[in-house]
Every structure is written in structure tokens, then in C-alpha cells.
Design a protein around this motif. Structure first.
Motif, mmCIF file in Angstrom:
data_model
loop_
_atom_site.group_PDB
_atom_site.id
_atom_site.type_symbol
_atom_site.label_atom_id
_atom_site.label_comp_id
_atom_site.label_asym_id
_atom_site.label_seq_id
_atom_site.Cartn_x
_atom_site.Cartn_y
_atom_site.Cartn_z
ATOM 1 N N GLY A 172 -29.934 -79.068 -16.160
ATOM 2 C CA GLY A 172 -28.793 -78.100 -15.894
ATOM 3 C C GLY A 172 -27.506 -78.553 -16.680
ATOM 4 O O GLY A 172 -27.321 -79.756 -17.086
ATOM 5 N N CYS A 173 -26.612 -77.622 -17.283
ATOM 6 C CA CYS A 173 -25.594 -77.754 -17.791
ATOM 7 C C CYS A 173 -24.175 -78.286 -17.177
ATOM 8 O O CYS A 173 -23.224 -78.702 -17.637
ATOM 9 C CB CYS A 173 -25.169 -76.536 -18.768
ATOM 10 N N LEU A 174 -24.215 -77.949 -16.003
ATOM 11 C CA LEU A 174 -23.081 -77.936 -15.156
ATOM 12 C C LEU A 174 -23.072 -79.398 -14.603
ATOM 13 O O LEU A 174 -23.945 -79.990 -14.116
ATOM 14 C CB LEU A 174 -22.751 -76.929 -14.182
ATOM 15 N N ASP A 175 -21.752 -79.986 -14.506
ATOM 16 C CA ASP A 175 -21.462 -81.275 -13.795
ATOM 17 C C ASP A 175 -22.264 -81.368 -12.282
ATOM 18 O O ASP A 175 -22.677 -82.286 -11.890
ATOM 19 C CB ASP A 175 -20.193 -81.683 -13.674
ATOM 20 N N SER A 176 -22.191 -80.003 -11.617
ATOM 21 C CA SER A 176 -22.556 -80.110 -10.393
ATOM 22 C C SER A 176 -23.922 -79.511 -9.941
ATOM 23 O O SER A 176 -24.427 -79.924 -8.836
ATOM 24 C CB SER A 176 -21.707 -78.893 -9.541
ATOM 25 N N ASP A 177 -24.589 -79.572 -11.168
ATOM 26 C CA ASP A 177 -26.295 -79.281 -11.043
ATOM 27 C C ASP A 177 -27.032 -80.574 -10.578
ATOM 28 O O ASP A 177 -26.617 -81.730 -10.838
ATOM 29 C CB ASP A 177 -26.682 -78.962 -12.233
ATOM 30 N N THR A 178 -28.038 -80.259 -9.624
ATOM 31 C CA THR A 178 -28.719 -81.485 -8.783
ATOM 32 C C THR A 178 -30.174 -81.124 -9.135
ATOM 33 O O THR A 178 -30.498 -79.972 -9.462
ATOM 34 C CB THR A 178 -28.191 -81.370 -7.475
ATOM 35 N N VAL A 179 -30.919 -82.027 -8.784
ATOM 36 C CA VAL A 179 -32.383 -82.018 -8.511
ATOM 37 C C VAL A 179 -32.881 -82.257 -7.286
ATOM 38 O O VAL A 179 -32.201 -83.526 -6.591
ATOM 39 C CB VAL A 179 -32.963 -82.991 -9.745
ATOM 40 N N SER A 180 -33.984 -81.653 -6.766
ATOM 41 C CA SER A 180 -34.293 -81.973 -5.602
ATOM 42 C C SER A 180 -35.881 -82.557 -5.642
ATOM 43 O O SER A 180 -36.466 -81.868 -6.197
ATOM 44 C CB SER A 180 -34.296 -80.646 -4.534
ATOM 45 N N VAL A 181 -36.084 -83.439 -4.896
ATOM 46 C CA VAL A 181 -37.444 -84.058 -5.070
ATOM 47 C C VAL A 181 -37.768 -84.038 -3.461
ATOM 48 O O VAL A 181 -37.135 -84.769 -2.628
ATOM 49 C CB VAL A 181 -37.481 -85.477 -5.324
ATOM 50 N N ASN A 182 -39.109 -83.410 -3.157
ATOM 51 C CA ASN A 182 -39.595 -83.136 -2.064
ATOM 52 C C ASN A 182 -41.015 -83.531 -2.008
ATOM 53 O O ASN A 182 -41.775 -83.417 -2.740
ATOM 54 C CB ASN A 182 -39.549 -81.588 -1.606
ATOM 55 N N LEU A 183 -41.483 -84.427 -0.745
ATOM 56 C CA LEU A 183 -42.553 -84.732 -0.337
ATOM 57 C C LEU A 183 -43.094 -83.968 1.008
ATOM 58 O O LEU A 183 -42.449 -84.181 1.918
ATOM 59 C CB LEU A 183 -42.927 -86.126 -0.267
ATOM 60 N N ASN A 184 -44.048 -82.807 0.675
ATOM 61 C CA ASN A 184 -44.435 -82.207 1.807
ATOM 62 C C ASN A 184 -45.811 -83.008 2.319
ATOM 63 O O ASN A 184 -46.812 -82.637 1.793
ATOM 64 C CB ASN A 184 -44.596 -80.753 1.650
ATOM 65 N N ILE A 185 -45.615 -83.427 3.575
ATOM 66 C CA ILE A 185 -46.928 -84.242 4.309
ATOM 67 C C ILE A 185 -47.665 -83.181 4.923
ATOM 68 O O ILE A 185 -47.061 -82.037 5.857
ATOM 69 C CB ILE A 185 -46.462 -85.170 4.959
ATOM 70 N N ASP A 186 -48.965 -83.165 4.875
ATOM 71 C CA ASP A 186 -49.744 -82.033 5.393
ATOM 72 C C ASP A 186 -50.166 -82.265 6.990
ATOM 73 O O ASP A 186 -50.674 -81.355 7.692
ATOM 74 C CB ASP A 186 -51.295 -81.950 4.439
ATOM 75 N N GLY A 187 -49.539 -83.201 7.631
ATOM 76 C CA GLY A 187 -49.532 -83.351 9.096
ATOM 77 C C GLY A 187 -50.410 -84.406 9.756
ATOM 78 O O GLY A 187 -50.334 -84.552 10.532
ATOM 79 N N SER A 188 -51.497 -84.686 8.811
ATOM 80 C CA SER A 188 -52.399 -85.712 9.253
ATOM 81 C C SER A 188 -52.271 -87.012 9.032
ATOM 82 O O SER A 188 -51.230 -87.350 8.136
ATOM 83 C CB SER A 188 -53.888 -85.513 8.464
ATOM 84 N N THR A 189 -52.491 -87.939 9.819
ATOM 85 C CA THR A 189 -51.860 -89.449 9.539
ATOM 86 C C THR A 189 -52.932 -90.064 8.573
ATOM 87 O O THR A 189 -54.207 -89.859 8.850
ATOM 88 C CB THR A 189 -52.122 -89.974 10.797
ATOM 89 N N ALA A 190 -52.190 -90.551 7.624
ATOM 90 C CA ALA A 190 -53.198 -91.234 6.304
ATOM 91 C C ALA A 190 -51.934 -92.228 5.716
ATOM 92 O O ALA A 190 -50.675 -92.391 6.093
ATOM 93 C CB ALA A 190 -53.370 -90.101 5.212
ATOM 94 N N VAL A 191 -52.524 -92.704 4.706
ATOM 95 C CA VAL A 191 -51.634 -93.909 4.319
ATOM 96 C C VAL A 191 -51.250 -93.413 2.806
ATOM 97 O O VAL A 191 -51.989 -92.886 1.983
ATOM 98 C CB VAL A 191 -52.512 -95.151 3.767
ATOM 99 N N ARG A 192 -49.897 -93.154 2.813
ATOM 100 C CA ARG A 192 -49.183 -92.699 1.602
ATOM 101 C C ARG A 192 -48.287 -93.860 0.935
ATOM 102 O O ARG A 192 -47.617 -94.605 1.747
ATOM 103 C CB ARG A 192 -48.489 -91.518 1.890
ATOM 104 N N MET A 193 -47.939 -93.849 -0.198
ATOM 105 C CA MET A 193 -46.977 -94.848 -0.766
ATOM 106 C C MET A 193 -46.472 -94.452 -2.122
ATOM 107 O O MET A 193 -47.287 -94.001 -2.745
ATOM 108 C CB MET A 193 -47.666 -96.197 -0.923
#
Length: 411
Positions: A215-236
Motif C-alpha cells: 500500500g501507499c500509506l506509511d501506516s499500511d500494514t500486512v497481516s500474516v496468519n496461520l490457521n491451524i486445523d485443530g489436530s495435533t501434528a508437526v508443523r514448522m
């Protein structure tokens, strides 16, 4: 991207440097004090018998540096993380870790490693890592980061997936799986104030990268999200975040390039291509751009040596190859696809390819090179959200996605 200059005060060192140039018995008026810094050495004549003090200010730019901190590159060896040159005090104040020296020893190569969910990132060349890294993340809670501009001249981000292992689709034969169409179980999403839609990705993507408009504004930001499906697993994951100034040389000039490759040769793969037992991702729509190198007029694409490196569902998927109107479901787009790089003006050019054979010849049974001489060089990826099955019969071909090698052809 270069930041502001750092000032380091160095007294004791300069005093030693200065006094080391004095000799007993020098002629009157010949004594010189040497002031030393990173950029120049200046001389000043001092009157004999006067008491003098030496104080020198060393300035150096907060430029990128190669740290001594290393990262494993997905089984292909290790590489050094990038950092920013600061004084030791500045590095600590900004939340970084010193890993090696820079600026002729006056600074430290400061590395920024962020592992806390909800963290705000404002330093260039930061690394987003899963909580507990380098141990795998086995929790079921969501993880997010917010990226702020480090400078008003920043236009976009480049995210490099140094390590990226999430749950994929869990599908080997989509028509037999209750999770249809290659839908992600874990979901990695990126959003910005620009409103540009970025594809949701998951699975194995170490070595991939994406560009994000900020974006063009100094205040513009970017959000990075990781939505985990709820099961226990190995992620990295470990994701290098590089902030790119507007009109930076060697960077994509036009919006719409999710990925950008440079060089005479290279390799393009769809997301989650690495595992051989999972399918391509659903609802993908993005462009992979290739920079036209000097003296080059065409790009030739060939399927990677792996026999299963190309498979995208066609309109009536019967295990054959398809082009253009037959590719209404999943396809790879190449603007001026031709069997040769010297096509005549009247030759038929194809723009979309799908099925199980990569070729411009509908009767071919083997993959063949496809050449594109239209500029800018770009490959479009499109997959729908439906299961990979035909009108009456299921798609029995494993829809892994695609892997293409490219090489630029001289004019």
C-alpha cells in the motif's frame, strides 16, 4: 533496503592510532594527529606544547550483512541468515541478536528472529518463526504477525519460505477423499490494505516465495496468519521478510506477480508440489513472472524430469492432454504457447494447458517443450474449488500440480 546511518563514538582506539604516529625528536611543526574512520583518514597539525583531546565519531550505514547465524535449507545444506548492521547497543535496543561483526568491526550483524504470536514486525529482513523454533509446533492455536513499514519508501514485501511445513490437503486421490478439491487443512494467509487477494496455501513449500503489495500509506500494514486445523501434528516454519522500496532495481515493476524469477534458467512449481503423495491446492489464481534478461526474446518451458511433474484436471479428464477451451477447470496459462520459438505470424498459439500431457499437440502422448515469445514473460496458475472428477467418471490421475523448467532463448 538501506536504513539510516549509525554513529559510533570511538575514543581509545583513535588515541592509540594518533599517538602511534608521533616520534621523539620530530622537527618543530611536523607532528600530525591521525583521525581515522570508515570512510577517510584526515590529518591535522597541532601546535607543540598544547594540550589536546582526541575524539572521533565513526559513522556507518545500517546496511544488510551476512550473519554467522545459520539455517537448515530443507535438506539442501545450510545457509547464513541475513541481518542489518547496527551498533551492539542499537541491536539490543531494537530486539535483535548480534551474530557476527560488520562495518570493519565497529558494528554487529543484527538478526531479528520473531517467534511470538501477535508480534509486530518493523525491522527489515526479519524472520518469522513458529513458537518454540527450532522445535516443531505441535499446538492447535492460531499464530499471527503484523508487519509495519520500516521506511515510507517501502512498496512491497518479499516473503521467502526458508522452512515451511504445514498440514496439506491430506488427499492422494481426491475423488476418494471426503476433503474435496485439494482444500487446505492448515491455512497460511496474507492480507494487506491494498485489497489484493492472495491464495491460501498449505503443505510443503520450503524454497518458495511470494510478493505482497503493502500500500501507499506509511501506516499500511500486512497481516500474516496461520490457521491451524485443530489436530495435533508437526508443523514448522521460518519466513524471511524483506521490505522492498518502490522502483528497486531487479524487483517486479508491475503488480500481479505473486512470484518473480530472474536469471536465464530456473524452476517453477505450484504450491505443495514437494510431497509426491498429496494433491495440488484448490482455489489458486496467481501469476509467476520471469524477468526478461538482456538479449533474450523467448522462454521455453519443459516439464521437470519427474514423470509425475505435470497433471491438472481437464474439462473431460480421460488421461489425455488438453488446451484452451478444454481447460475450464484447472490450467496453466502461457500467453503465446507454441511448439517452437520461431512461430510464424499465422501459426496457432495456445494460452491454456491442462490434462496429463504438457504439449501443444492434442494427439501427443508425451510432454513436449512449449515456447512463449510474448512479453512480459508470465505463467498463470488457476485451479478451481471442485473435486478432480469428470462429468461421469472420476479423475483417476493423481493431480499433483506442475513443475516446469524454463530457459530464456536469445533473439
Amino acid at each position: 533496503m538501506t536504513g539510516s546511518a549509525t554513529v559510533a563514538s570511538v575514543l581509545g582506539l583513535v588515541l592509540i592510532l594518533a599517538t602511534s604516529h608521533f616520534s621523539v625528536g620530530e622537527p618543530r611543526g611536523s607532528r600530525k594527529t591521525i583521525f581515522s574512520n570508515l570512510n577517510e583518514t584526515t590529518s591535522a597539525t597541532h601546535r607543540e606544547g598544547k594540550v589536546f583531546s582526541l575524539f572521533n565519531v565513526v559513522q556507518f550505514k545500517n546496511e544488510g550483512c551476512r550473519s554467522t547465524s545459520t539455517i537448515s535449507s530443507g535438506g539442501t545444506g545450510s545457509s547464513n541468515r541475513n541481518g542489518t548492521c547496527y551498533t551492539s547497543t542499537e541491536c539490543t535496543t531494537r530486539g535483535g541478536s548480534a551474530a557476527g561483526s560488520c562495518a570493519s568491526g565497529f558494528g554487529v550483524c543484527c538478526v531479528f528472529l520473531i517467534s511470538s504470536s501477535g508480534a509486530t514486525v518493523s525491522q527489515n529482513c526479519s524472520y518469522l518463526r513458529n513458537p518454540g523454533f527450532p522445535n516443531a509446533y505441535a499446538e492447535t492455536s492460531q499464530v499471527s504477525y503484523t508487519i509495519q513499514k520500516c521506511d515510507s519508501s517501502v512498496c512491497r514485501l518479499r516473503l521467502d519460505f526458508e522452512s515451511f511445513s504445514l498440514l496439506g490437503t491430506g488427499n492422494t486421490e481426491e475423488f476418494l477423499d471426503p476433503n474435496p478439491g485439494g482444500q487446505c487443512r492448515d491455512m497460511f494467509t496474507v492480507s494487506s490494505n491494498t485489497g489484493n487477494t492472495l491464495p491460501t496455501i498449505c503443505g510443503q513449500n520450503t524454497g518458495q516465495h511470494i510478493y505482497v503489495e503493502m500500500g501507499c500509506l506509511d501506516s499500511d500494514t500486512v497481516s500474516v496468519n496461520l490457521n491451524i486445523d485443530g489436530s495435533t501434528a508437526v508443523r514448522m516454519w521460518e519466513i524471511k521478510v524483506t521490505q522492498v522500496k518502490c522502483n528497486t532495481e531487479g524487483q517486479p515493476r508491475n503488480c500481479g506477480c505473486l512470484q518473480y524469477h530472474t536469471g536465464l534458467t530456473g524452476r517453477l512449481t505450484t504450491f505443495n508440489f514437494l510431497p509426491t503423495n498429496d494433491n495440488h491446492l484448490a482455489k489458486q489464481e496467481y501469476s509467476i513472472c520471469i524477468r526478461q534478461e538482456a538479449g533474450m526474446c523467448c522462454v521455453e518451458y519443459t516439464v521437470c524430469a519427474d514423470a509425475s511433474s505435470y497433471s491438472l484436471e481437464a474439462k473431460n479428464d480421460d488421461g489425455t492432454n488438453m488446451q484452451d477451451s478444454n481447460c475450464s477447470k484447472d490450467y496453466v496459462g502461457i500467453e503465446g504457447g507454441s511448439a517452437t520459438c520461431n512461430a510464424s505470424p499465422g501459426d496457432v498459439l495456445f494460452t491454456q494447458f491442462c490434462g496429463n500431457v504438457f504439449t501443444t499437440d492434442e494427439a501427443a502422448t508425451m510432454n513436449m517443450p512449449i515456447c512463449d515469445c510474448t512479453k512480459p514473460f508470465r505463467v498463470d496458475i488457476f485451479t478451481d474449488e471442485d473435486t478432480d472428477e469428470a462429468e461421469a467418471t472420476a479423475n483417476e490421475k493423481h493431480s499433483r500440480g506442475l513443475c516446469l523448467e524454463y530457459r530464456q532463448i536469445p533473439c
